[in-house]
Design an enzyme around this catalytic site. Structure first.
Site, PDB file in Angstrom:
ATOM      1  NE  ARG A  68      96.323   3.374  39.171  1.00 24.76           N
ATOM      2  CZ  ARG A  68      96.978   2.868  38.171  1.00 24.76           C
ATOM      3  NH1 ARG A  68      96.855   2.139  36.710  1.00 24.76           N
ATOM      4  NH2 ARG A  68      98.026   4.046  36.983  1.00 24.76           N
ATOM      5  NE  ARG A 117      95.708  -6.662  35.572  1.00 21.42           N
ATOM      6  CZ  ARG A 117      95.715  -5.520  34.550  1.00 21.42           C
ATOM      7  NH1 ARG A 117      94.978  -4.635  35.071  1.00 21.42           N
ATOM      8  NH2 ARG A 117      96.614  -5.886  33.656  1.00 21.42           N
ATOM      9  CD  GLU A 133     100.937  -0.171  31.108  1.00 21.13           C
ATOM     10  OE1 GLU A 133     100.953   0.622  31.333  1.00 21.13           O
ATOM     11  OE2 GLU A 133      99.732  -0.096  30.638  1.00 21.13           O
ATOM     12  CB  SER A 177     100.383   4.699  29.175  1.00 20.27           C
ATOM     13  OG  SER A 177     100.776   3.255  29.485  1.00 20.27           O
ATOM     14  NE  ARG A 227     102.582  -3.652  35.785  1.00 18.19           N
ATOM     15  CZ  ARG A 227     101.795  -4.084  34.949  1.00 18.19           C
ATOM     16  NH1 ARG A 227     101.661  -3.676  33.251  1.00 18.19           N
ATOM     17  NH2 ARG A 227      99.910  -4.464  35.128  1.00 18.19           N
TER      18      ARG A 227
END
Length: 332
Positions: A166, A181, A253, A256, A294
């Site tokens: 990403r 991130r 988070e 999801s 994470r």
């Protein structure tokens, strides 16, 4: 062209609001959260133990990459194996090994294109254009593209461990420390394909599967339902699972879980035959269960002990071969 640029329509049951501040907390799980403590930030713990090396990654690739070493790399491998064993052995998913490079049609089918073109890494070799996947949702969902499925065989349940790439467009200055991130990270993804009528029940089931990962890892977490204005482009309803990170004193988070209704199926041509022979669009659902990086961050921060060691949950010991990472970076 206009049609593929229009997002999914939220369900009426989704809360109102346009940001994460309006998310509705559903429940909390795991042990009571430990106190916030800035000294427990996973970046500091990982560097001190010698298992995370952001400086080496920066020399190799630049910002937003990391290198894991020794027990850190072993922990990442253990987590992926643990998640896949749980989902295939107990939750009924079929494991896949899928391409990490896909074409434009595949990206368009799940909604990454054209909306998120700036967030994708693309390659061009001659006249051949391919994109590095941002999540295994893309190839897994498109395994059924342009097919007419038998409703009696539904739901389909797929899982895969892949790297995710990403560009993080628009994320300048956010989460610059640590591994929350990154441009490249690994994740175990879940995808379910069912009839539209069955989608709400399948969403709850997938949420349970993702939540079970956190229960077994003995991590503190909470579940929130996202408001309409904070939904992803393809989702009509989403639960976020947020893990407690004492190093920053916040829930962040970690998964999801989304119901996309027939939105992706219409783009990708995924239909099923009804009992009377009619063809209808299928419903698609996806969720992270879980991202490796994470989860490592949460284990380091919640498992940090006063003597400088990190204690791992019982569920991982048979996968790692150790229960503690000691202050000098060795294990026991």
């Amino acid at each position: 062209l206009l049609g593929v640029a229009v997002p999914n329509i939220p369900l009426d049951s989704v809360p109102d609001g346009d940001s994460e501040k309006e998310a509705v907390e559903i429940r909390r799980g795991g042990p009571p959260p430990c106190e916030a403590d800035g000294s427990r930030h996973h970046a500091d713990i990982g560097e001190r133990l010698g298992i995370l090396d952001g400086k080496a990654a920066a020399r190799l690739s630049g910002a937003r990459f990391t290198v894991s070493r020794g027990p850190g790399a072993r922990l990442e491998r253990a987590l992926a194996d643990f998640f896949l064993d749980l989902h295939t052995g107990e939750h009924g998913y079929t494991e896949h090994s899928v391409p990490f490079l896909v074409n434009r049609d595949t990206m368009t089918g799940t909604g990454q294109l054209p909306k998120f073109a700036e967030d994708l890494f693309a390659t061009q070799v001659g006249d051949r254009e391919l994109f590095l996947i941002p999540t295994a949702e893309v190839p897994l969902t498109n395994l059924l593209a342009q097919q007419a499925l038998d409703a009696r065989e539904m739901p389909y349940a797929f899982t895969a461990r892949t790297p995710c790439f990403r560009a993080e467009a628009g994320a300048y200055g956010r989460d610059t420390r640590g591994i929350l991130r990154l441009h490249q990270f690994e994740k175990v993804e879940l995808v379910r394909v069912c009839t539209l009528e069955d989608a709400p029940a399948q969403l709850e089931l997938m949420l349970e599967h993702a939540e079970e990962c956190l229960r077994r890892l003995e991590l503190s977490y909470r579940i929130v339902q996202l408001p309409a204005g904070d939904l992803g482009f393809s989702a009509r309803s989403t639960y976020d699972i947020e893990v407690w990170l004492p190093g920053s004193g916040s829930y962040r988070e970690i998964s999801s879980v989304s119901d996309c209704g027939t939105f992706q199926a219409r783009r990708a041509g995924i239909r099923h035959r009804t009992a009377d022979g009619r063809k209808e669009y299928a419903a698609t659902l996806n969720g992270s269960a879980l991202p490796i990086g994470r989860t490592v961050a949460a284990l380091l921060e919640q498992g940090a002990r006063p003597d400088g060691s990190v204690e791992l949950p019982e569920a991982l010991i048979s996968y790692t071969g150790f229960r503690r990472i000691l202050p000098d970076g060795t294990t026991e």
